[in-house]
Design an enzyme around this catalytic site. Structure first.
Site, PDB file in Angstrom:
ATOM      1  CG  PHE A 195     -27.938  94.447  15.103  1.00 32.73           C
ATOM      2  CD1 PHE A 195     -27.171  94.328  13.801  1.00 32.73           C
ATOM      3  CD2 PHE A 195     -28.652  95.674  15.821  1.00 32.73           C
ATOM      4  CE1 PHE A 195     -27.646  95.547  13.155  1.00 32.73           C
ATOM      5  CE2 PHE A 195     -29.031  96.448  14.602  1.00 32.73           C
ATOM      6  CZ  PHE A 195     -28.526  96.746  13.346  1.00 32.73           C
TER       7      PHE A 195
ATOM      8  CG  ASP B  98     -28.119  96.552  22.882  1.00 26.99           C
ATOM      9  OD1 ASP B  98     -29.162  97.080  23.071  1.00 26.99           O
ATOM     10  OD2 ASP B  98     -27.035  96.310  22.027  1.00 26.99           O
TER      11      ASP B  98
ATOM     12  CE  LYS C 165     -34.199  99.447  17.648  1.00 16.40           C
ATOM     13  NZ  LYS C 165     -33.558 100.260  16.561  1.00 16.40           N
TER      14      LYS C 165
END
Length: 739
Positions: free
Chosen positions: A464, A549, A578
């Site tokens: 994802f 990532d 984030k």
């Protein structure tokens, strides 16, 4: 009549309109300051604040006292007794003040009773003597005596014969119960029912007041009881009393001296040891769910004592908490007006602090999700909020057409913290991934020598990386892809955790391998030991970029600064996001050395908001917190305990407990339960989290969580899962018996 209308295009709410009546009276108080309260609240934006949360607001009017009665004059007779003269003067003054207060209360009662049907009266005082009019008017309006929650430091139950101070604002509750001077007691309207009246927050009274209320049967929840039992529990009990007759409805009279003067000093009669404004605000949210809540009164604010405006802000917050739209209304509006690209669980959050969230019913939840790791430092971390607000007051945005004084410092510290030569700031994790893909392709053409248009990028099944068209082209999730093709060429996938598959997939046209060190949305999947280090070796040997990532796993989440650090791997390109924004705003970045990053020239890539001064200020403070707190150490220790505790519990229907640090997944057997249903059950037990891919429950609290709170969470999770399994077993047995 002064009218301020804020209804405009306001959506319908349970109370179609909040009708505000100002009561600019200080007739019953020892000081005149409260008379200025309604005008101050009106000019200070109370209506705009309520309108902003979805309410229609109409400031009907502000009532002011008529000409006062003539003061009593001392006797002028020669030889009159001075003591007798003083006494008669005092009696006459009391009579005059009772008359003035009574006349004002009658006028107020008339105006409250006349508030149009379907509206909600909000009365803003003024001193608390106005309550004698407010609640008689409310009773006339609804045709019967309302229940009343009296929130006050004082009992306000003196009469003209028992008063110690002579102040009328110490008499209204007794008068509403039918005891006291006729000027206050005989205001048209029903008297209160003592069985549906209670006082909350009292801590200063005379014996006569308490004796009267006890004799009548009024329940008093004083500060001693609140300290012992907690405000939330006491508030719940108080509501059960005043709501005993739902047909009659109930109201709340809030004297602001109920609040602790250390937080709210702007009142006439401050008393130490009162309610915390935030705690009371959280309790008032529960009123939103009460269809029988019919009126609110807020009194005793003195604007001249509110130098920093904090009192004004608290009054707005208290009113908004009590009057705002219900959870059901908010959810319905989101469904009606929002795109259906999310299916949120049935809670609407309005505040966060540390590891806790509060919903619009005033209920507190433990955040075990951290906004997909974005809230690693907890909600509203004071240092991050300070960095945000101070910078917002200086400079928030220039675009990258100009330089700012905050970005260079942020870039330098990013590179120093993670060991790279250059950083490219963007907003979201998706943008950072797109940046990495563009850099990798251009590097492939300019440096590796791949033929134009032939560059290939490899990712993993179960990944994802975001939901843009290009990134969805790398996804193996059919739901993410359905209806969005065609996708860009040159994107392919291999099994996650299989280094041999990577080596087999690499060709001379392969520019990069994009990988999550631990798959988050893929189901909290940890690859086999040595996987990442072997992938790094393969990529080096084949001149392929390894791009990590770490949007969800970085900044300490997995028990190391970066998840790559578990295997000592330094990726060629690092994607962060984030937690880099401290849970306050989107801040992301792509980091690499010059050999990769310098493929970009002016105009090749950009973002209006990327690297803005506000983001840079917050990001810089996040990096400072990282260095000082080293949250990965706590994450490793508590994560190990969390995983082991859940494994030791031997929970039914669980096929695996996996993760690293405070990124943990509970994987369920498909025939046992849906992880989404389990998340909803946990929400009912005040734990907020979500399911993720592969029927997995995500457990990822803020990294600041303490041992005791985590232990409570573990107990709740284990108890909830066992109860679910027991209920499932009973249901299966019942079905078997029927067969």
């Amino acid at each position: 009549m002064t009218t301020t209308r804020m209804d405009g295009m306001a959506p319908h709410v349970p109370h179609s309109m909040i009708r505000v009546i100002g009561a600019a009276s200080a007739l019953g108080a020892p000081a005149p300051g409260t008379a200025a309260s309604p005008d101050s609240l009106q000019s200070g934006g109370l209506c705009a604040h309520l309108h902003a949360i979805g309410l229609g607001v109409d400031w009907l009017e502000t009532l002011r006292p008529l000409a006062a009665g003539v003061p009593a004059q001392a006797a002028a007779q020669t030889g009159a007794d001075p003591a007798s003269t003083a006494e008669s003067t005092e009696v006459a003054d009391m009579a005059r003040r009772l008359d003035d207060n009574g006349r004002f209360a009658r006028r107020l009662a008339d105006h409250v009773a006349a508030v149009p049907p379907g509206s909600f009266p909000l009365v803003l005082g003024g001193d608390h003597a106005i309550a004698a009019g407010t609640w008689r008017g409310v009773g006339r309006r609804c045709g019967r005596s309302p229940g009343l929650l009296w929130i006050d430091a004082h009992l306000d139950s003196h009469t003209d014969t028992s008063t110690h101070s002579g102040n009328i604002h110490g008499m209204p509750l007794a008068a509403l119960l039918g005891v006291g001077h006729p000027q206050l007691c005989d205001i048209p309207g029903p008297t209160l029912d003592p069985a549906r009246t209670c006082v909350l927050g009292a801590r200063a009274w005379e014996a006569e007041e308490r004796d009267l209320l006890r004799r009548l049967g009024v329940r008093i929840f004083d500060m001693e009881e609140i300290a012992q039992r907690g405000l939330a529990a006491v508030f719940c009990d108080a509501l059960s009393i005043v709501r005993a007759d739902e047909q009659a409805g109930f109201g709340v009279s809030l004297d602001l001296d109920a609040l602790d003067p250390g937080h709210f000093p702007a009142v006439s009669c401050p008393e130490p040891g009162g309610l915390a404004p935030r705690a009371l605000t959280d309790c008032l949210f529960s009123l939103r769910a009460c269809a029988d809540f019919i009126a609110l009164e807020i009194v005793e604010y003195r604007p001249e004592l509110d130098a920093d405006g904090s009192g004004m802000r608290w009054v707005r917050e208290l009113a908004a908490a009590a009057l705002g739209p219900s959870t059901a209304w908010l959810r319905e509006k989101e469904r009606r007006y929002g795109a259906a690209n999310y299916a949120p669980l049935p809670a609407v959050f309005q505040r966060g602090e540390g590891v806790w969230l509060w919903d619009t019913d005033g209920r507190r939840y433990l955040d075990m999700m951290s906004a997909y790791s974005a809230v690693s430092f907890g909600h509203s971390h004071p240092r991050l909020v300070q960095a945000l607000t101070e910078q917002a007051q200086r400079l928030a945005l220039t675009s990258r057409a100009f330089s700012s004084d905050r970005l260079p410092v942020f870039l330098e510290r990013l590179c120093a913290t993670f060991g790279y030569e250059r950083a490219l700031p963007v907003n979201t994790g998706l943008e950072a991934v797109e940046t990495a893909l563009k850099a990798a392709r251009k590097w492939g053409y300019q440096v590796k020598g791949i033929a134009p248009g032939k560059a290939r990028i490899i990712a993993c099944d179960g990944n994802f990386h975001g939901r843009s068209i290009a990134i969805v082209g790398l996804s193996s999730n059919a739901h993410y892809r359905a209806g969005f093709g065609p996708f860009p060429p040159g994107l392919e996938r291999i099994p996650f955790g299989d280094a041999d598959a990577l080596e087999a997939a690499i060709t001379p046209d392969t520019a990069a391998f994009l990988v999550e060190p631990i798959q988050g949305e893929g189901g909290i999947v940890v690859p086999p030991a040595g996987y990442l280090s072997r992938c790094a070796e393969i990529c080096r040997r084949h001149k392929v970029l390894l791009i990590a990532d770490e949007v969800q796993t970085g900044l300490g989440r997995t028990g190391r600064l970066l998840a790559c650090d578990h295997e000592g791997v330094r990726a060629d390109g690092l994607i962060l996001g984030k937690a880099l924004g401290g849970g306050l705003l989107p801040v992301s970045a792509f980091l690499a050395d010059r050999a990769l990053m310098d493929v970009f020239g002016p105009g090749d890539h950009g973002s209006t908001f990327g690297g803005n001064p506000l983001a840079a200020a917050v990001g810089t403070e996040v990096l400072a917190l990282l260095e000082q707190l080293r949250p990965w150490e706590r994450a490793e220790r508590l994560g190990t305990h969390l995983i082991q505790s859940l494994r030791d519990a031997d929970l039914p229907g669980v096929r695996a407990i996996r993760g690293r640090g405070l990124l943990v997944g509970v994987a369920f057997e498909p025939n046992f339960a849906d992880a989404g249903a389990i998340a909803e059950r946990l929400l009912a037990h005040a734990i907020a989290t979500r399911d993720t891919n592969g029927n997995v429950l995500r457990l990822a609290p803020p990294l600041i969580i303490d041992e005791e709170t985590l232990e409570q969470a573990i107990t709740t999770i284990v108890t909830t899962l066992r109860a679910f399994a027991a209920k499932r077993t009973r249901l299966a047995d019942s079905v078997a018996d029927l067969q």
